[in-house]
Design a protein around this motif. Sequence first.
Motif, PDB file in Angstrom:
ATOM      1  N   HIS A  96       0.824  -1.217   0.000  1.00  0.00           N
ATOM      2  CA  HIS A  96       0.000   0.000   0.000  1.00  0.00           C
ATOM      3  C   HIS A  96       0.858   1.268   0.000  1.00  0.00           C
ATOM      4  O   HIS A  96       1.997   1.252   0.453  1.00  0.00           O
ATOM      5  CB  HIS A  96      -0.838   0.052   1.290  1.00  0.00           C
ATOM      6  N   ALA A 151      -1.509  -1.961  -4.035  1.00  0.00           N
ATOM      7  CA  ALA A 151      -2.824  -1.976  -3.393  1.00  0.00           C
ATOM      8  C   ALA A 151      -3.255  -0.534  -3.090  1.00  0.00           C
ATOM      9  O   ALA A 151      -2.441   0.382  -3.170  1.00  0.00           O
ATOM     10  CB  ALA A 151      -2.729  -2.819  -2.127  1.00  0.00           C
ATOM     11  N   PRO A 152      -4.531  -0.325  -2.712  1.00  0.00           N
ATOM     12  CA  PRO A 152      -5.038   1.054  -2.579  1.00  0.00           C
ATOM     13  C   PRO A 152      -4.303   1.936  -1.566  1.00  0.00           C
ATOM     14  O   PRO A 152      -3.738   1.429  -0.590  1.00  0.00           O
ATOM     15  CB  PRO A 152      -6.490   0.844  -2.132  1.00  0.00           C
ATOM     16  N   VAL A 178      -8.347   5.979   3.838  1.00  0.00           N
ATOM     17  CA  VAL A 178      -9.262   4.832   3.818  1.00  0.00           C
ATOM     18  C   VAL A 178     -10.355   4.978   4.887  1.00  0.00           C
ATOM     19  O   VAL A 178     -11.494   4.535   4.689  1.00  0.00           O
ATOM     20  CB  VAL A 178      -8.490   3.492   3.961  1.00  0.00           C
ATOM     21  N   ARG A 202     -12.916   6.948   3.241  1.00  0.00           N
ATOM     22  CA  ARG A 202     -13.503   6.150   2.158  1.00  0.00           C
ATOM     23  C   ARG A 202     -14.482   5.109   2.699  1.00  0.00           C
ATOM     24  O   ARG A 202     -15.484   4.804   2.089  1.00  0.00           O
ATOM     25  CB  ARG A 202     -12.377   5.466   1.369  1.00  0.00           C
ATOM     26  N   PHE A 203     -14.167   4.583   3.889  1.00  0.00           N
ATOM     27  CA  PHE A 203     -15.030   3.572   4.509  1.00  0.00           C
ATOM     28  C   PHE A 203     -16.085   4.233   5.406  1.00  0.00           C
ATOM     29  O   PHE A 203     -16.511   3.659   6.403  1.00  0.00           O
ATOM     30  CB  PHE A 203     -14.184   2.572   5.316  1.00  0.00           C
ATOM     31  N   PHE A 220     -13.099  -5.359   7.166  1.00  0.00           N
ATOM     32  CA  PHE A 220     -12.428  -5.663   5.893  1.00  0.00           C
ATOM     33  C   PHE A 220     -11.166  -6.479   6.152  1.00  0.00           C
ATOM     34  O   PHE A 220     -10.956  -7.536   5.556  1.00  0.00           O
ATOM     35  CB  PHE A 220     -12.082  -4.373   5.141  1.00  0.00           C
ATOM     36  N   ILE A 221     -10.325  -5.991   7.072  1.00  0.00           N
ATOM     37  CA  ILE A 221      -9.037  -6.658   7.309  1.00  0.00           C
ATOM     38  C   ILE A 221      -9.238  -8.079   7.838  1.00  0.00           C
ATOM     39  O   ILE A 221      -8.566  -9.014   7.407  1.00  0.00           O
ATOM     40  CB  ILE A 221      -8.171  -5.824   8.281  1.00  0.00           C
ATOM     41  N   ARG A 261     -10.468 -11.096   5.202  1.00  0.00           N
ATOM     42  CA  ARG A 261      -9.743 -11.495   3.991  1.00  0.00           C
ATOM     43  C   ARG A 261      -9.600 -13.001   3.905  1.00  0.00           C
ATOM     44  O   ARG A 261      -9.197 -13.632   4.876  1.00  0.00           O
ATOM     45  CB  ARG A 261      -8.328 -10.857   3.961  1.00  0.00           C
ATOM     46  N   ILE A 270      -7.843 -14.323  -3.431  1.00  0.00           N
ATOM     47  CA  ILE A 270      -8.976 -14.295  -4.366  1.00  0.00           C
ATOM     48  C   ILE A 270      -8.427 -14.602  -5.738  1.00  0.00           C
ATOM     49  O   ILE A 270      -7.523 -13.917  -6.223  1.00  0.00           O
ATOM     50  CB  ILE A 270      -9.671 -12.909  -4.347  1.00  0.00           C
ATOM     51  N   ARG A 293      -5.665  -9.292  -7.524  1.00  0.00           N
ATOM     52  CA  ARG A 293      -4.824  -8.969  -6.365  1.00  0.00           C
ATOM     53  C   ARG A 293      -5.659  -9.119  -5.109  1.00  0.00           C
ATOM     54  O   ARG A 293      -6.805  -8.692  -5.090  1.00  0.00           O
ATOM     55  CB  ARG A 293      -4.380  -7.512  -6.430  1.00  0.00           C
ATOM     56  N   SER A 294      -5.076  -9.703  -4.092  1.00  0.00           N
ATOM     57  CA  SER A 294      -5.869  -9.796  -2.873  1.00  0.00           C
ATOM     58  C   SER A 294      -4.996  -9.530  -1.667  1.00  0.00           C
ATOM     59  O   SER A 294      -3.778  -9.630  -1.711  1.00  0.00           O
ATOM     60  CB  SER A 294      -6.554 -11.147  -2.792  1.00  0.00           C
ATOM     61  N   PHE A 297      -4.182 -11.658   8.081  1.00  0.00           N
ATOM     62  CA  PHE A 297      -3.103 -11.456   9.066  1.00  0.00           C
ATOM     63  C   PHE A 297      -3.404 -12.068  10.430  1.00  0.00           C
ATOM     64  O   PHE A 297      -2.539 -12.053  11.311  1.00  0.00           O
ATOM     65  CB  PHE A 297      -2.833  -9.959   9.248  1.00  0.00           C
ATOM     66  N   PHE A 336      -5.123 -10.900  12.988  1.00  0.00           N
ATOM     67  CA  PHE A 336      -4.949  -9.938  14.078  1.00  0.00           C
ATOM     68  C   PHE A 336      -5.975 -10.194  15.181  1.00  0.00           C
ATOM     69  O   PHE A 336      -7.099 -10.625  14.903  1.00  0.00           O
ATOM     70  CB  PHE A 336      -5.149  -8.506  13.563  1.00  0.00           C
TER      71      PHE A 336
HETATM   72  C1  HEC Z   1       0.507  -8.541  -0.168  1.00  0.00           C
HETATM   73  C2  HEC Z   1       0.023  -7.211  -0.344  1.00  0.00           C
HETATM   74  C3  HEC Z   1      -0.709  -6.552   0.813  1.00  0.00           C
HETATM   75  C4  HEC Z   1      -0.255  -6.341   2.090  1.00  0.00           C
HETATM   76  C5  HEC Z   1       1.085  -6.724   2.693  1.00  0.00           C
HETATM   77  C6  HEC Z   1      -1.290  -5.590   2.764  1.00  0.00           C
HETATM   78  N1  HEC Z   1      -2.352  -5.387   1.924  1.00  0.00           N
HETATM   79 FE1  HEC Z   1      -4.049  -4.331   2.349  1.00  0.00          FE
HETATM   80  N2  HEC Z   1      -4.756  -4.705   0.500  1.00  0.00           N
HETATM   81  C7  HEC Z   1      -4.081  -5.395  -0.500  1.00  0.00           C
HETATM   82  C8  HEC Z   1      -4.904  -5.428  -1.702  1.00  0.00           C
HETATM   83  C9  HEC Z   1      -4.532  -6.105  -3.005  1.00  0.00           C
HETATM   84  C10 HEC Z   1      -6.095  -4.737  -1.384  1.00  0.00           C
HETATM   85  C11 HEC Z   1      -7.309  -4.527  -2.278  1.00  0.00           C
HETATM   86  C12 HEC Z   1      -8.123  -5.761  -2.007  1.00  0.00           C
HETATM   87  C13 HEC Z   1      -9.489  -5.789  -2.535  1.00  0.00           C
HETATM   88  O1  HEC Z   1     -10.022  -4.762  -2.969  1.00  0.00           O
HETATM   89  O2  HEC Z   1     -10.061  -6.881  -2.443  1.00  0.00           O
HETATM   90  C14 HEC Z   1      -5.964  -4.286   0.000  1.00  0.00           C
HETATM   91  C15 HEC Z   1      -6.924  -3.548   0.660  1.00  0.00           C
HETATM   92  C16 HEC Z   1      -6.778  -3.041   1.945  1.00  0.00           C
HETATM   93  C17 HEC Z   1      -7.751  -2.190   2.606  1.00  0.00           C
HETATM   94  C18 HEC Z   1      -9.066  -1.699   1.977  1.00  0.00           C
HETATM   95  C19 HEC Z   1      -8.707  -0.558   1.043  1.00  0.00           C
HETATM   96  C20 HEC Z   1      -9.820  -0.131   0.142  1.00  0.00           C
HETATM   97  O3  HEC Z   1      -9.895   1.075  -0.175  1.00  0.00           O
HETATM   98  O4  HEC Z   1     -10.626  -0.963  -0.286  1.00  0.00           O
HETATM   99  C21 HEC Z   1      -7.276  -1.939   3.855  1.00  0.00           C
HETATM  100  C22 HEC Z   1      -7.921  -1.086   4.942  1.00  0.00           C
HETATM  101  C23 HEC Z   1      -5.993  -2.607   3.974  1.00  0.00           C
HETATM  102  N3  HEC Z   1      -5.731  -3.266   2.791  1.00  0.00           N
HETATM  103  C24 HEC Z   1      -5.175  -2.558   5.088  1.00  0.00           C
HETATM  104  C25 HEC Z   1      -3.945  -3.193   5.170  1.00  0.00           C
HETATM  105  C26 HEC Z   1      -3.130  -3.178   6.357  1.00  0.00           C
HETATM  106  C27 HEC Z   1      -3.461  -2.454   7.651  1.00  0.00           C
HETATM  107  C28 HEC Z   1      -2.014  -3.928   6.081  1.00  0.00           C
HETATM  108  C29 HEC Z   1      -0.871  -4.280   7.008  1.00  0.00           C
HETATM  109  C30 HEC Z   1      -1.255  -4.952   8.239  1.00  0.00           C
HETATM  110  C31 HEC Z   1      -2.139  -4.402   4.723  1.00  0.00           C
HETATM  111  N4  HEC Z   1      -3.308  -3.929   4.200  1.00  0.00           N
HETATM  112  C32 HEC Z   1      -1.205  -5.192   4.071  1.00  0.00           C
HETATM  113  C33 HEC Z   1      -2.833  -5.957  -0.410  1.00  0.00           C
HETATM  114  C34 HEC Z   1      -2.030  -5.950   0.726  1.00  0.00           C
END
Ligand code: HEC
Length: 144
Positions: free
Chosen positions: A65, A75-76, A81, A84-85, A95-96, A99, A104, A108-109, A113, A115
């Motif tokens: 990100h 990623a976004p 955010v 946006r949410f 959302f987090i 996953r 998916i 990209r997915s 984690f 948490f």
């Molecule tokens: C391996 C790559 C990757 C990592 C590392 C990652 N993300 Fe993401 N994240 C994504 C992708 C790809 C999306 C878009 C997914 C979708 O729309 O389904 C996303 C979407 C999101 C969104 C929603 C954003 C939106 O506008 O829809 C949030 C919030 C988010 N991530 C938080 C986190 C946080 C906090 C961490 C660290 C703990 C993290 N991400 C780590 C790949 C990653």
Amino acid sequence: MSQTFTKAMARNVFYGGSLFFILLFLSLTYDTHSEMPKQDNSANLTEKVAKGKRLWEENNCIGCHTLLGEGAYFAPELGNVYKRFGNSKQAIEAFISSRPREGIKGRRSMPQFDFTAEELDAISEFLKYVSEIDASGWPPNIQG
Ligand code: HEC
């Protein structure tokens, strides 16, 4: 009219130019120092926000990100955010935590984690804090 560029003329260009840019530099420095305190939201920098920031770093969220434009473009953008949410920490946490473990297929997915509720709370608190930073209108639109 003489076509010669005299030493006196060169000296005047040098001193005049230097003075102009020194004054410009000082006035811009003054402007920065008077504007910056207005953008300070460090009063909202709680222990929970700091914990969220640590989790953000330990899990390399920036590896995929961007945050206020800095980071990877996989990623976004997450600087806004929270807005946006719909100004909802719950929506970010949902959302987090929702996953899919297997990702998916075909797109990209985001990884799962695992948490804890407390960690999710800290992360969403950190993202809320970031969304409240006065970044002079950055990101330029709600999509990031
Ligand atoms: C391996 C790559 C990757 C990592 C590392 C990652 N993300 Fe993401 N994240 C994504 C992708 C790809 C999306 C878009 C997914 C979708 O729309 O389904 C996303 C979407 C999101 C969104 C929603 C954003 C939106 O506008 O829809 C949030 C919030 C988010 N991530 C938080 C986190 C946080 C906090 C961490 C660290 C703990 C993290 N991400 C780590 C790949 C990653």
